[in-house]
Structures are given as C-alpha cells and as structure tokens.
Design an enzyme around this catalytic site. Structure first.
Site, mmCIF file in Angstrom:
data_model
loop_
_atom_site.group_PDB
_atom_site.id
_atom_site.type_symbol
_atom_site.label_atom_id
_atom_site.label_comp_id
_atom_site.label_asym_id
_atom_site.label_seq_id
_atom_site.Cartn_x
_atom_site.Cartn_y
_atom_site.Cartn_z
ATOM 1 N N THR A 117 0.848 -1.195 0.000
ATOM 2 C CA THR A 117 0.000 0.000 0.000
ATOM 3 C C THR A 117 0.878 1.237 0.000
ATOM 4 O OG1 THR A 117 -1.745 1.195 1.179
ATOM 5 C CG2 THR A 117 -0.202 -0.049 2.530
ATOM 6 N N HIS A 126 2.227 -11.726 14.121
ATOM 7 C CA HIS A 126 3.278 -12.350 14.917
ATOM 8 C C HIS A 126 2.959 -13.805 15.263
ATOM 9 C CE1 HIS A 126 6.925 -12.422 17.026
ATOM 10 N NE2 HIS A 126 6.781 -11.396 17.857
#
Length: 415
Positions: free
Chosen positions: A326, A378
């Site tokens: 992006t 994560h």
C-alpha cells in the site's frame, strides 16, 4: 414477462445491495444496457438488462438482495413508444352559466362565543411517525418543539434523534448541519475486515528507511526511453514489487497464512496493491509477480488501477493475494502502521519521499528518503523473519542495479 435475477458476482458471495438504479419503472431498456449498480462485499458491478422491453423495478436502492432473487421485470413484448405529436388546440367551449347558490348547510357565522376563531382542517405538520413518536416519548420531548423534515412536515425518526441530542454548549450562530447516509456493502465489509484484522491477529509493525537515490538516478536516466518503448511510466511500484518478491523468496514465512490450525505457505507471489477507488479502498491482485519484469509489473499496475478507479474491476481480480503493498505516500503520508489484509500475514506500507540528512561514507549528505513499514501477524511470523524481510527490501531498493537488474539496467528494462 422476463424476471431478472441477481447473478452470482463471484464465489462465496451470497448477497448484494442495490447501490443505484440507472433507470426507473416504465423506462424502455435495451438488451445489455446497464440498469443498476450493485455492491457486493468486494466490488461494485453493473447489472445489464437481459432483454429489451419495459422495465418494472422490484427492489429499492439500498436494499440487500440474495443472489438469484428477482430485482426487476422486463416486458419483452413492449416496443419503444414513438414521441407524441401535439394536436391542434380545440375550440373553447361556451362558458357554463352559474346556477343560483344553494342555502348553506352550516351556520354562516360561528356560534356565540366562538367568533373570530374559525375552524381549520387539522394539519399534519409536526405529526411524528410511529418510530419518532416512541423516541420523543421516551425522552420527554414535545413534538411541538421539533421541526419535521418529512412529507408535509411530518417528524421522521431522524428528526427525533437529532432533537434528542444533548446540548453541546452555547450556540455560536454558525451553521450546524449533518448528513446521514447508509454505508455501501463494500465499505461495511472493509470496516468488518479491518476490525477483524485488529482483533484476531497478533499484529506488530516494524520500520526502516530507504535511500531512494539509486532509484531516482535510474528513473531519470531511463524513464523517457521506457515510456516510449512500452507506453507505460517507470514508477516506484515495479521496484517495490520486485524487491518484495525477492524478499518473500528469502523469507517464505511472510508469504504464508493461517488456516485453522494449519500454516499454508505459497511458492508463488500474488501481490495485492491497495487502490483508492470511487467506492472506497480496493485491492486488486498482480498474479504471479515473480514471473514479471519491470515492464510487466508497471503495465499490470496501470491496468488494475485504471479498472478500479473506473468501477470496472471484477471480483476475480481482487480475490486472493499472498502479500499486500500500500502506498500512502501518494497522499502525503510520512509514516503509518498499515493494517494486515486478512487472511494474509503481511503488508508493506510505502510513504512519501522527503529530502533528509543521512550519513553516507562518514559524511552527512542530503538524500531522498522514504520510510517503510511492515505490519505482520506475529502468530506466524517471528521478529527475525519480519526484520530480515524489511532489510532485504531495503537492500534491493538501495542497490537495484546489482540486486534487481543483474547489473544490466537496459536489459532489465527491455530497452
């Protein structure tokens, strides 16, 4: 009579919303003429007429309809009506002679004690709708104090809600308007996915900076020849996409997703690119970016961005993707923490390029610098992989000739 039903816009989509009718009941439409725009949770699509004839709408704008549901009828036996030719005015008829007035059936004047207070028909002004009446009653607001914006001054639910808002201090005399509009299905789906990404992933963001000097030099040297040869500009997206492809090969966990209790890792790179379209954020996909050259990436970015901004992008073109890029820098963003595009596990945020002081060979110099951010899940990507991935992107962008072009810019750019 032909029943037009909602076609399936793509796999897993069971419902769409009528965003806008392009015709009205009674209009004559021709086969394949766009009669409506419909929103799915992935894109806005046009609904073409399946036959020619007179159309009758069966659904309202903003209404959610199931795939396969009838949304309009088309009378295929009807033919377009020819424009009417005005006829010559007819001769005026003789005026009618008024008859003698009949005696009034009601008193000519009000009864004693009611003179000067002639009766008038009841007005619908300030009459609340059932929903508005309930809100006003619950909050003990007299209907006489509320201005109705509905038909003939009727108090709507929205009028009642506005009237019941708490005071915000002393009015200053300025204009205080507000508008209320239902969000499109696409916008609502984007909102749901963003909240889901924040709530259901262990999202972290790591940052770095990129000295864009080498890319600036390459673009300045070759952009004119590249544009003339390939009819597309040499932008930053090709450098970033190819740098990401290389980094994904070095750190395949970043090119993975969680599916239940499984980890799915891909040996291909389908790169999603975030594009701001007329209906909100869209994320078309560059398929198999690992097989594309600089020219191939730039051509595909241009094609997808144009289709998204023109409202022509299809659901298939936005389905899938293994990693997202992006570019908030086009809007002036200095730094951000982009939100993961689920079910993907990583997203790279690009930002604006600003001349900043950096240290090069022991000397402070001014260089065009971009801050970059990698947001990652994560649960599946450890710190070593996330930081290593972003460092690999930085290395490729700061040394593109050797790392991305095999030492031969002209050959890499197909000049």
């Amino acid at each position: 009579m032909l029943e037009m039903k909602v076609p399936s816009p793509g796999e897993s989509i069971t419902e769409v919303e009528i965003a806008r009718w392009l015709v009205k009941t009674g209009d004559y439409v021709t086969k394949d003429q766009a009669v409506a725009e419909v929103d799915s949770d992935k894109a806005t699509l046009e609904l073409p007429a399946e036959a020619s004839g007179i159309i009758t709408l069966q659904a309202e704008e903003g209404e959610a309809v199931k795939v396969g549901q009838v949304v309009c009828l088309i009378d295929t036996t009807a033919v377009p009506t020819a424009p009417t030719v005005p006829t010559a005015p007819t001769a005026p008829t003789a005026p009618t002679v008024p008859t003698a007035p009949t005696a009034p059936t009601t008193p000519a004047c009000p009864p004693s004690g009611e003179r000067g207070q002639s009766a008038s028909p009841p007005s619908v002004d300030r009459v609340p709708s059932p929903a508005a009446r309930k809100i006003l009653a619950e909050r003990e607001i007299p209907a006489s104090t509320v201005v109705g914006t509905g038909k003939d001054g009727r108090i709507t639910k929205n009028d009642a809600l506005k009237a019941s808002k708490p005071s915000m201090g002393t009015p200053t005399g300025g204009v205080r308007r507000e508008t209320r509009a239902k969000m499109s299905m696409l916008r609502r789906k984007v909102a749901e996915r963003l909240v889901s990404a924040k709530n259901e992933t262990a999202m972290l963001t790591t940052f770095n900076e990129v000295d864009m000097t080498a890319i600036y030099q390459l673009r300045n040297e070759y952009k004119d020849a590249f544009k003339e040869r390939h009819n597309v500009g040499l932008g930053f997206m090709s450098f970033f996409t190819l740098a990401v492809v290389r980094a994904l090969k070095l750190f395949p966990d970043v090119n993975s997703m969680i599916d239940g209790q499984d980890k799915v890792t891909y040996d291909f790179c389908d790169i999603s690119i975030a594009v701001s379209g007329p209906k909100g954020l869209m994320v078309p996909v560059i398929r198999n970016a690992e097989n594309l050259s600089f020219r191939g990436v730039e051509a595909e970015v241009k094609r997808l961005a144009t289709r998204a901004r023109d409202g022509q992008i299809t659901v298939d073109e936005m389905t899938g993707g293994t990693f997202t890029i992006t570019n908030g820098g086009v809007f002036g963003s200095m730094l951000s923490t982009p939100i993961i595009n689920p079910p993907q596990s990583g997203i790279l945020g690009m930002h604006n390029i600003v001349d900043r002081p950096i240290v090069r060979n022991g000397q402070i110099v001014i260089a065009p610098v971009m801050y970059v951010a990698l947001s990652y899940d994560h649960r599946i990507i450890d710190g070593r992989e996330s930081v290593g991935f972003l460092v690999a992107v930085k290395e490729a962008l700061e040394n593109p000739v050797e790392i991305l072009m095999n030492g031969n810019p002209k050959q890499a750019l197909e000049l």
